[in-house]
Design a protein around this motif. Structure first.
Motif, PDB file in Angstrom:
ATOM      1  N   SER A 108      -7.245  21.400 -78.000  1.00 32.03           N
ATOM      2  CA  SER A 108      -6.377  22.577 -78.113  1.00 32.03           C
ATOM      3  C   SER A 108      -5.066  22.300 -77.377  1.00 32.03           C
ATOM      4  O   SER A 108      -4.970  21.357 -76.579  1.00 32.03           O
ATOM      5  N   GLY A 109      -4.064  23.158 -77.609  1.00 24.51           N
ATOM      6  CA  GLY A 109      -2.761  22.989 -76.956  1.00 24.51           C
ATOM      7  C   GLY A 109      -2.880  22.988 -75.442  1.00 24.51           C
ATOM      8  O   GLY A 109      -2.281  22.161 -74.760  1.00 24.51           O
ATOM      9  N   GLY A 110      -3.683  23.908 -74.923  1.00 25.88           N
ATOM     10  CA  GLY A 110      -3.842  24.000 -73.471  1.00 25.88           C
ATOM     11  C   GLY A 110      -4.465  22.737 -72.907  1.00 25.88           C
ATOM     12  O   GLY A 110      -4.069  22.239 -71.846  1.00 25.88           O
ATOM     13  N   GLN A 111      -5.451  22.218 -73.648  1.00 27.48           N
ATOM     14  CA  GLN A 111      -6.095  20.973 -73.205  1.00 27.48           C
ATOM     15  C   GLN A 111      -5.113  19.812 -73.253  1.00 27.48           C
ATOM     16  O   GLN A 111      -5.076  18.975 -72.352  1.00 27.48           O
ATOM     17  N   GLN A 112      -4.295  19.753 -74.313  1.00 31.38           N
ATOM     18  CA  GLN A 112      -3.313  18.659 -74.418  1.00 31.38           C
ATOM     19  C   GLN A 112      -2.315  18.706 -73.261  1.00 31.38           C
ATOM     20  O   GLN A 112      -1.945  17.673 -72.710  1.00 31.38           O
ATOM     21  N   GLN A 113      -1.911  19.912 -72.869  1.00 34.47           N
ATOM     22  CA  GLN A 113      -0.947  19.978 -71.772  1.00 34.47           C
ATOM     23  C   GLN A 113      -1.625  19.590 -70.452  1.00 34.47           C
ATOM     24  O   GLN A 113      -0.990  19.000 -69.589  1.00 34.47           O
ATOM     25  N   PRO A 159       7.285  23.645 -69.629  1.00 33.13           N
ATOM     26  CA  PRO A 159       5.929  23.113 -69.760  1.00 33.13           C
ATOM     27  C   PRO A 159       4.946  24.056 -70.451  1.00 33.13           C
ATOM     28  O   PRO A 159       3.919  23.609 -70.933  1.00 33.13           O
ATOM     29  N   THR A 160       5.274  25.343 -70.521  1.00 36.28           N
ATOM     30  CA  THR A 160       4.334  26.268 -71.171  1.00 36.28           C
ATOM     31  C   THR A 160       4.889  26.809 -72.478  1.00 36.28           C
ATOM     32  O   THR A 160       4.314  27.717 -73.071  1.00 36.28           O
ATOM     33  N   GLY A 161       6.005  26.221 -72.941  1.00 35.30           N
ATOM     34  CA  GLY A 161       6.691  26.720 -74.130  1.00 35.30           C
ATOM     35  C   GLY A 161       5.836  26.780 -75.380  1.00 35.30           C
ATOM     36  O   GLY A 161       6.067  27.617 -76.255  1.00 35.30           O
ATOM     37  N   ASN A 162       4.839  25.895 -75.466  1.00 31.89           N
ATOM     38  CA  ASN A 162       3.978  25.873 -76.657  1.00 31.89           C
ATOM     39  C   ASN A 162       2.581  26.403 -76.386  1.00 31.89           C
ATOM     40  O   ASN A 162       1.661  26.134 -77.154  1.00 31.89           O
ATOM     41  N   LEU A 163       2.408  27.130 -75.279  1.00 37.20           N
ATOM     42  CA  LEU A 163       1.071  27.580 -74.904  1.00 37.20           C
ATOM     43  C   LEU A 163       0.977  29.105 -74.922  1.00 37.20           C
ATOM     44  O   LEU A 163       1.968  29.794 -74.716  1.00 37.20           O
ATOM     45  N   ASP A 164      -0.251  29.608 -75.153  1.00 35.81           N
ATOM     46  CA  ASP A 164      -0.435  31.056 -75.018  1.00 35.81           C
ATOM     47  C   ASP A 164      -0.429  31.403 -73.525  1.00 35.81           C
ATOM     48  O   ASP A 164      -0.413  30.510 -72.677  1.00 35.81           O
ATOM     49  N   SER A 165      -0.447  32.680 -73.206  1.00 32.94           N
ATOM     50  CA  SER A 165      -0.177  33.039 -71.816  1.00 32.94           C
ATOM     51  C   SER A 165      -1.296  32.605 -70.872  1.00 32.94           C
ATOM     52  O   SER A 165      -1.026  32.202 -69.738  1.00 32.94           O
ATOM     53  N   LYS A 166      -2.530  32.595 -71.338  1.00 35.67           N
ATOM     54  CA  LYS A 166      -3.627  32.181 -70.469  1.00 35.67           C
ATOM     55  C   LYS A 166      -3.500  30.689 -70.110  1.00 35.67           C
ATOM     56  O   LYS A 166      -3.550  30.308 -68.940  1.00 35.67           O
ATOM     57  N   VAL A 199      -1.481  26.106 -66.496  1.00 36.47           N
ATOM     58  CA  VAL A 199      -0.603  24.962 -66.242  1.00 36.47           C
ATOM     59  C   VAL A 199       0.330  25.267 -65.071  1.00 36.47           C
ATOM     60  O   VAL A 199       0.540  24.438 -64.186  1.00 36.47           O
ATOM     61  N   MET A 200       0.849  26.490 -65.031  1.00 32.50           N
ATOM     62  CA  MET A 200       1.740  26.864 -63.925  1.00 32.50           C
ATOM     63  C   MET A 200       1.009  26.863 -62.593  1.00 32.50           C
ATOM     64  O   MET A 200       1.550  26.424 -61.580  1.00 32.50           O
ATOM     65  N   THR A 201      -0.220  27.338 -62.600  1.00 33.19           N
ATOM     66  CA  THR A 201      -1.005  27.348 -61.365  1.00 33.19           C
ATOM     67  C   THR A 201      -1.237  25.920 -60.882  1.00 33.19           C
ATOM     68  O   THR A 201      -1.175  25.623 -59.689  1.00 33.19           O
TER      69      THR A 201
END
Ligand code: ADP
Ligand code: ADP
Length: 230
Positions: free
Chosen positions: A142-147, A167-174, A179-181
């Motif tokens: 998934s996108g989150g996993q790829q990031q 860094p979160t431009g292509n991710l949903d908010s969760k 990633v931000m954390t």
């Protein structure tokens, strides 16, 4: 990082664009800086220069006490590969390589032994909680996993500086929050983070806010709304 009277002018045929105009910026080790501003204001250009992928037209850029202008291309590449981790909006993983191989690549460039690479890659994959996908290809994630893999690839060299471009431009908010954390935690452990973002919410993870407009720094201030994690 010390940037002094730095300008970057792009010249194409008879057109001249000033992307950065005489900027001054110092970033201390351990800071977390968010760079904001409208499209075209020079954010990417600044990040490219900080990442030693582009050079100023005039002015100076010092990194860890060294004047970058005096470095040859080879020496710059060496310094970049050993000191800077990049995280991009579009992840930029290599599709043909597994998660493990993507994260191992920066260590291969540094001529680190296979045994040491294995140790470091496994540790970092666990840290970003993607070790169960080590043998998968990026597109199976998934996108989150790829990031998370991209963050692992940036971290595996123990960089002095992390440069993140939305860094979160292509991710949903969760996934974005995750990633931000992660970036916030790394910063708390001492890594300098400089991040370009469009999102006020994301900028609140940073301790300092720099706003660009038309290639100039309009605002440079402490971020009092910074989300403290401890
Ligand atoms: P941002 O990232 O804030 O959207 P950029 O740093 O990409 O802004 O661009 C700043 C300015 O420099 C823009 O006017 C852009 O068109 C120009 N620019 C950026 N890269 C180039 C280039 N390679 N050639 C010519 N102009 C460029
Ligand atoms: P998200 O909720 O983050 O959008 P997805 O629904 O994309 O997650 O994926 C859920 C799970 O399925 C993830 O663990 C991911 O690794 C796996 N997955 C997604 N697409 C594929 C694929 N094409 N091949 C193998 N596994 C996949």
């Amino acid at each position: 990082i010390t940037i002094t009277n730095l300008s970057r002018v792009f010249r194409t045929q008879d057109l001249e664009t000033t992307a950065l105009s005489n900027i001054n910026l110092s970033v201390e080790e351990g800071e977390f800086v968010a760079i904001m501003g409208p499209s075209g204001c020079g954010k990417s250009t600044l990040l490219s220069i900080l990442g030693m992928l582009d050079s100023p037209s005039s002015g100076s850029f010092e990194f860890a006490g060294q004047d970058i202008a005096s470095f040859s291309e080879n020496k710059l590449a060496e310094l970049r590969k050993a000191s800077i981790g990049f995280v991009f909006q579009s992840f930029n993983l290599i599709d043909e390589l597994t998660v493990y191989e993507n994260v191992e690549l920066p260590l291969q460039y540094l001529n680190i032994s296979k045994a040491e690479r294995k140790k470091r890659v496994e540790t970092i994959l666990k840290r970003v909680a993607i070790d169960h996908r080590a043998d998968h290809l990026p597109q199976q994630l998934s996108g989150g996993q790829q990031q998370r893999v991209a963050v692992a690839r940036a971290l595996v060299i123990n960089p002095r500086l992390i440069l993140a471009d939305e860094p979160t431009g292509n991710l949903d908010s969760k996934n974005g929050d995750e990633v931000m954390t992660m970036l916030r935690e790394l910063n708390r452990e001492g890594t300098t983070v400089i991040m370009v973002t469009h999102s006020e919410k994301e900028a609140n993870y940073a301790d300092r806010l720099v706003r660009l407009l038309d290639g100039q720094i309009m605002i440079d201030k402490a971020n009092n709304a910074s989300l403290k994690t401890e």
